[in-house]
Scaffold this motif. Structure first.
Motif, PDB file in Angstrom:
ATOM      1  N   MET A   1       3.723   7.024  16.643  1.00 38.25           N
ATOM      2  CA  MET A   1       3.041   6.342  16.609  1.00 38.25           C
ATOM      3  C   MET A   1       3.407   4.160  16.059  1.00 38.25           C
ATOM      4  SD  MET A   1       0.011   6.900  16.739  1.00 38.25           S
ATOM      5  CE  MET A   1      -1.097   6.926  16.374  1.00 38.25           C
ATOM      6  N   VAL A   2       2.830   3.478  16.837  1.00 39.50           N
ATOM      7  CA  VAL A   2       3.366   2.286  16.722  1.00 39.50           C
ATOM      8  C   VAL A   2       2.214   1.521  16.073  1.00 39.50           C
ATOM      9  CG1 VAL A   2       2.540   1.955  19.301  1.00 39.50           C
ATOM     10  CG2 VAL A   2       4.900   0.918  17.917  1.00 39.50           C
ATOM     11  N   LYS A   3       3.138   1.046  15.190  1.00 40.28           N
ATOM     12  CA  LYS A   3       2.325  -0.021  15.122  1.00 40.28           C
ATOM     13  C   LYS A   3       2.360  -1.925  15.321  1.00 40.28           C
ATOM     14  CE  LYS A   3       1.555   1.936  10.364  1.00 40.28           C
ATOM     15  NZ  LYS A   3       1.318   1.316   8.895  1.00 40.28           N
TER      16      LYS A   3
ATOM     17  N   GLU B   1      -3.500  -6.603  21.670  1.00 37.62           N
ATOM     18  CA  GLU B   1      -3.397  -8.243  21.098  1.00 37.62           C
ATOM     19  C   GLU B   1      -3.851  -8.168  20.006  1.00 37.62           C
ATOM     20  OE1 GLU B   1      -5.791 -10.131  23.983  1.00 37.62           O
ATOM     21  OE2 GLU B   1      -6.499  -9.204  24.128  1.00 37.62           O
ATOM     22  N   ALA B   2      -4.007  -9.432  18.357  1.00 37.65           N
ATOM     23  CA  ALA B   2      -4.594  -9.425  17.788  1.00 37.65           C
ATOM     24  C   ALA B   2      -4.777 -10.945  17.225  1.00 37.65           C
ATOM     25  CB  ALA B   2      -3.908  -8.790  16.063  1.00 37.65           C
ATOM     26  N   GLY B   3      -5.742 -11.372  16.369  1.00 37.10           N
ATOM     27  CA  GLY B   3      -5.623 -12.549  16.327  1.00 37.10           C
ATOM     28  C   GLY B   3      -5.577 -12.986  15.203  1.00 37.10           C
ATOM     29  N   ASN B   4      -3.793 -13.884  14.478  1.00 40.90           N
ATOM     30  CA  ASN B   4      -3.761 -14.149  13.544  1.00 40.90           C
ATOM     31  C   ASN B   4      -2.982 -15.602  14.046  1.00 40.90           C
ATOM     32  OD1 ASN B   4      -4.434 -11.884  11.924  1.00 40.90           O
ATOM     33  ND2 ASN B   4      -2.166 -10.735  12.701  1.00 40.90           N
ATOM     34  N   LEU B   5      -3.404 -16.290  13.132  1.00 35.06           N
ATOM     35  CA  LEU B   5      -2.041 -17.818  13.355  1.00 35.06           C
ATOM     36  C   LEU B   5      -0.699 -17.748  13.201  1.00 35.06           C
ATOM     37  CD1 LEU B   5      -4.785 -19.912  11.888  1.00 35.06           C
ATOM     38  CD2 LEU B   5      -4.351 -19.957  13.878  1.00 35.06           C
ATOM     39  N   PRO B   6      -0.193 -18.564  13.837  1.00 38.33           N
ATOM     40  CA  PRO B   6       1.028 -18.565  13.201  1.00 38.33           C
ATOM     41  C   PRO B   6       1.754 -18.317  12.220  1.00 38.33           C
ATOM     42  CG  PRO B   6       0.900 -20.129  15.726  1.00 38.33           C
ATOM     43  CD  PRO B   6      -0.274 -19.335  15.074  1.00 38.33           C
ATOM     44  N   ILE B   7       2.807 -18.176  11.887  1.00 39.75           N
ATOM     45  CA  ILE B   7       3.621 -18.189   9.572  1.00 39.75           C
ATOM     46  C   ILE B   7       4.027 -19.206   9.968  1.00 39.75           C
ATOM     47  CG2 ILE B   7       5.623 -17.667   8.847  1.00 39.75           C
ATOM     48  CD1 ILE B   7       5.603 -14.822   9.896  1.00 39.75           C
TER      49      ILE B   7
ATOM     50  N   VAL C   1      -2.702  -3.703  14.475  1.00 38.55           N
ATOM     51  CA  VAL C   1      -2.573  -1.909  15.550  1.00 38.55           C
ATOM     52  C   VAL C   1      -2.892  -1.257  15.480  1.00 38.55           C
ATOM     53  CG1 VAL C   1      -3.877  -2.305  17.917  1.00 38.55           C
ATOM     54  CG2 VAL C   1      -4.261  -4.277  16.735  1.00 38.55           C
ATOM     55  N   THR C   2      -2.636  -0.898  15.217  1.00 42.78           N
ATOM     56  CA  THR C   2      -2.411   1.246  16.159  1.00 42.78           C
ATOM     57  C   THR C   2      -2.364   1.541  16.597  1.00 42.78           C
ATOM     58  OG1 THR C   2      -2.468   1.428  13.126  1.00 42.78           O
ATOM     59  CG2 THR C   2      -1.511   3.334  14.776  1.00 42.78           C
ATOM     60  N   GLU C   3      -1.026   2.318  17.201  1.00 44.91           N
ATOM     61  CA  GLU C   3      -1.373   2.934  18.881  1.00 44.91           C
ATOM     62  C   GLU C   3      -0.048   4.006  19.116  1.00 44.91           C
ATOM     63  OE1 GLU C   3      -3.173   2.281  21.835  1.00 44.91           O
ATOM     64  OE2 GLU C   3      -3.691   0.539  21.179  1.00 44.91           O
ATOM     65  N   GLU C   4      -1.548   5.228  20.216  1.00 50.30           N
ATOM     66  CA  GLU C   4      -0.099   6.114  20.234  1.00 50.30           C
ATOM     67  C   GLU C   4       1.000   6.473  21.075  1.00 50.30           C
ATOM     68  OE1 GLU C   4      -0.301  11.032  19.535  1.00 50.30           O
ATOM     69  OE2 GLU C   4      -1.980   9.475  19.078  1.00 50.30           O
TER      70      GLU C   4
END
Length: 825
Positions: free
Chosen positions: A694-696, A717-723, A734-737
């Protein structure tokens, strides 16, 4: 300033909570005080009695017919260790010497007087304990020489005798400093060193010297006691301790009476036989003494009849058999190498571990409470905060305007609600538009107030300060939120640490026996098998092999364990136990189900040396592999510093054990509060679990990543503003296998956005990745970098970084060895 405020708040909260934690200890301390008072009373009676008994026997201890090397050392040790009992010890040794003869008592009195005079003189110069043996030497030697000089005259032989007695007394002083406190102090959970055991035996033998000449029904008391002591130590400590005690005891007794020299062999042989036969309990140890007595009586040149020697041994055996088991058990706890000592040490370490874990848990709860308290500071009603802000704002405006107005009393006393309502509307209008544009509101305010324009101007000026104050408060809130998140993360780390401390070796006797049998069935000899953990993914086994010269541990034992435990086992560590032998201790543990093979390609804008992109791949505890890419805003040194700072903070926080989401929020808060400049950085983080695949994905302002499985390419992909852009952010996870053979491709925006003529970068990138035929991660990274640069007109328009990771099954170096199913653990 914000950090100082937060730290002061932490200090106040911590002090309160620590006091709450410490409060329940008050009653316990009162009970402990009462118990200690009772023990002190008992000790005040017991210690003087022991001192009197020791002094009396040592006062009778005469060696070589005339020397008294034990008296002054005993008094010197008591003087240094328990000065209030010095007079009692002196009277006791004088009483003991009187029973031997008045001349001995007189000599003891002279030696004591000389010692106290010398001790007083030396104390004025130095107070070091090392000078005590020297003082004893001179006092004993001078007293002996003066005594011989008065009685027999001065000769070289008398001088030599005085020097020998002084030297013996000096050595005995150093021995008594280690042994006398052992009999007087109550020691718990502290093991004795071998030197301390020998010193204690010398003291006991010296005491037995004081019983020389005592007969009970024609049997020698010192012989009975010496054999009894040898039996006790042989039973408790084994052959080495038993024989040592026998030799030392026999030697000291032979100095008191030359006829006892024969008994040194008897006692040493008895201690050796008894220690070798200790596994048969008390009966076997007693049989060892009887056998040694018979052998020495039959074949030795003994001045004591065989019948008397056997009777003395039988009496010692009777006393030994009558000794309570509790006594020997307590003594065993102080002797290194015994089972009782090991159990006592384990119990002591377990108690220390539990206390430490308890303290860590308390601090974990403390940090959690602090985190909650800082979180509660934000849970205030918005309506209440708004009303307070309006009141403060209007009060500052009225101080500048209404306080000098002649109609102040009329507006704020008779028409308070109307005045307050109009000014609140004016404030809201200024906040929205920057000025008052509502003509009806202006008309109503002019009819109500005689200094209407002055109030509005003051309100506009005050509004700027209000915005600055509001921003400062918002930064304070963010600082509190940062502190709360960090405290919560620290609390979780400490909680996990407390659980790790409390983990101990569980009983796996059955599994250890099965593993040993399986390895022996394969043709290998095994000395010891220690199973510490059988948890899936956390196997921990130590096996001691007679030899590992041909790497048998990796070639044979590890495959056998893999087959037994249904989990891939590898050699974690191997070491040779001794320099002279071939015996080896091997540590076996779980390996990861998957391995990661990586490839990286990196280029700076325009072919420069410094890139604004930074990346890192790292192993995190618990079988996790992290890949991170950070892209600083812009290019060059400043962007490089920002991205490096982001990666560095991430590595340190993740390695501390703090959860990934909390880590990213903490980094965002730190970077956003650290500087007022608008300098941002993106972060693309992938955490791969090497046990289940599993990968986060935690993406903060980063472009998509891609997973290639065969001919299929999937975007993540995920929609977050830069740090650093906003202080309050939510991190989407987002979690994928992943499966064996899957390829993960992560990149910076310089790769993704490089082709200028491409309308849909996502579709173009998927097609490019799909067309790459090789499965080697480094070749994929190089090919992708080359393709992007070629499609960009052979120019590098931005910093470019691509990291490719391929997941694959971990294949052990040696195949498993099939064993019967019933032998599996």
């Amino acid at each position: 300033m914000l950090h100082r405020v937060s730290l002061k708040a932490i200090g106040g909260q911590a002090a309160t909570l620590v006091n709450d934690i410490a409060t329940p200890k008050i009653n316990h301390e009162k009970r402990s005080t009462a118990i200690n008072s009772t023990k002190s009373t008992t000790s005040s009676i017991r210690i003087p009695l022991i001192i009197v008994a020791l002094g009396f026997l040592l006062g009778r201890a005469v060696i070589l017919f005339e020397l008294l090397p034990f008296v002054i050392p005993f008094v010197a040790v008591i003087y240094k260790w328990r000065r209030s009992s010095t007079l009692l010890a002196s009277l006791a040794v004088l009483a003991g010497g009187t029973t031997v003869g008045f001349s001995f008592a007189g000599h003891i009195a002279v030696a004591l007087l000389l010692y106290f005079v010398l001790q007083r003189g030396i104390t004025t110069v130095a107070k070091e304990r090392q000078l005590v043996p020297v003082t004893v030497f001179f006092s004993v030697a001078i007293a002996r020489y003066v005594s011989l000089l008065v009685i027999e005259g001065g000769t070289f032989y008398h001088l030599l005798t005085a020097v020998i007695e002084g030297g013996l007394a000096m050595i005995v002083t150093m021995i008594f400093f280690q042994s006398v406190p052992l009999l007087l102090e109550t020691r718990k959970k502290i093991s004795l060193k071998h030197e301390e055991i020998v010193c204690l035996v010398i003291l006991l033998a010296s005491l037995m010297t004081g019983t020389v000449g005592w007969l009970v029904f024609g049997l020698s008391v010192e012989q009975i006691v010496s054999r009894y002591i040898v039996l006790i130590f042989a039973f408790v400590g084994g052959a080495a301790i038993g024989s040592t005690v026998g030799v030392v005891t026999g030697l000291i007794l032979s100095l008191a009476n030359v006829a006892n020299l024969f008994y040194m062999s008897l006692l040493a042989f008895s201690g050796l036989l008894g220690g070798l036969m200790k596994e048969g309990k008390k009966v076997s140890v007693a049989v060892g003494l009887i056998i040694a007595t018979l052998l020495m009586a039959m074949y030795g040149d003994n001045q004591v009849p065989m019948q008397v020697s056997v009777y003395e041994s039988l009496v010692a055996v009777f006393l030994f058999m009558a000794t309570p088991k509790r006594w020997t058990t307590e003594l065993s706890k102080f002797i290194p190498g015994t089972m009782e000592h090991s159990q006592e040490q384990q119990q002591y370490l377990r108690k220390i571990r539990d206390v430490t874990a308890g303290k860590v848990e308390q601090f974990s709860n403390l940090f959690l409470s602090l985190s909650k308290s800082f979180s509660l500071l934000e849970v205030n009603g918005d309506k209440t905060n708004r009303e307070r802000e309006v009141d403060l704002f209007l009060s500052r405006v009225t101080e500048q305007t209404c306080q000098t107005c002649m109609k102040k009393h009329h507006c704020w006393t008779k028409k308070f609600n109307e005045t307050y309502g109009l000014m609140e509307q004016l404030m809201g209008e200024c906040e929205k538009e920057g000025e008052v544009k509502n003509k009806q509101l202006i008309r109503s305010w002019k009819e109500h107030c005689v200094i209407d324009e002055r109030v509005i101007d003051a309100m506009k000026k005050e509004l700027n300060q209000h915005y600055a104050s509001k921003q400062l408060k918002q930064q304070l809130v963010e600082s509190r939120r940062l502190v709360a998140d960090q405290l919560k993360g620290v609390s979780k780390v400490m909680e996990d640490f407390a659980k790790d401390i409390q983990r101990e070796k569980k009983a796996h006797e059955q599994q250890e026996a099965q593993i040993m049998e399986s390895i022996q069935h394969a043709g290998l000899e095994v000395d010891v098998v220690d199973v510490y953990s059988l948890d899936t993914g956390n196997i921990d086994i130590d096996i001691t092999l007679p030899s590992n010269a041909y790497n048998e541990a990796e070639k044979i034992v590890a495959p056998i364990l893999t087959e037994i435990l249904d989990e891939t086992i590898i050699v974690k560590h191997a070491e040779t136990i001794s320099l002279t032998g071939t015996e080896s201790r091997i540590t076996f543990g779980s390996t990861k189900a998957y391995i990661v093979e990586e490839g990286i390609a990196h280029a700076a804008k325009g072919g420069r040396l410094v890139s604004g992109d930074s990346y890192s791949t790292m192993e995190i505890g618990a079988g996790k592999h992290a890949i991170a890419i950070s892209d600083g805003m812009g290019n060059g040194t400043r962007a490089h510093i920002e991205s490096q700072e982001t990666i560095g903070l991430l590595k340190n926080i993740l390695r501390s054990g703090i959860e990934e989401t909390v880590a990213i929020k903490a980094i965002n808060s730190i970077l956003s509060l650290r500087s007022e400049d608008e300098v941002f950085s993106t972060l693309d983080l992938a955490m791969i679990d090497l046990q289940d695949g599993m990968v986060k994905f935690l993406k903060v302002g980063s472009i998509p990543s891609y997973i290639k499985r065969g001919s299929t390419v999937k975007a993540v992909e995920a929609g977050n503003l830069p740090i650093g852009i906003i202080q309050d952010m939510d991190v989407d996870v987002v979690t994928e296998e992943l499966k064996a053979g899957d390829i993960l491709i992560m990149m910076s925006d310089g790769i993704y956005e490089a082709p200028m003529m491409v309308e849909n970068q996502d579709v173009w990138m998927k097609r490019v990745i799909k067309e790459i035929e090789t499965e080697d991660p480094q070749e994929i990274a190089d090919v992708l970098m080359e393709r992007v640069i070629r499609d960009s007109g052979n120019e590098i328009h931005d910093d470019m970084t691509v990291v490719v990771a391929k997941l694959d099954h971990h294949s052990p170096k040696w195949a498993t060895i099939s064993i019967p199913y019933e032998q599996r653990a």
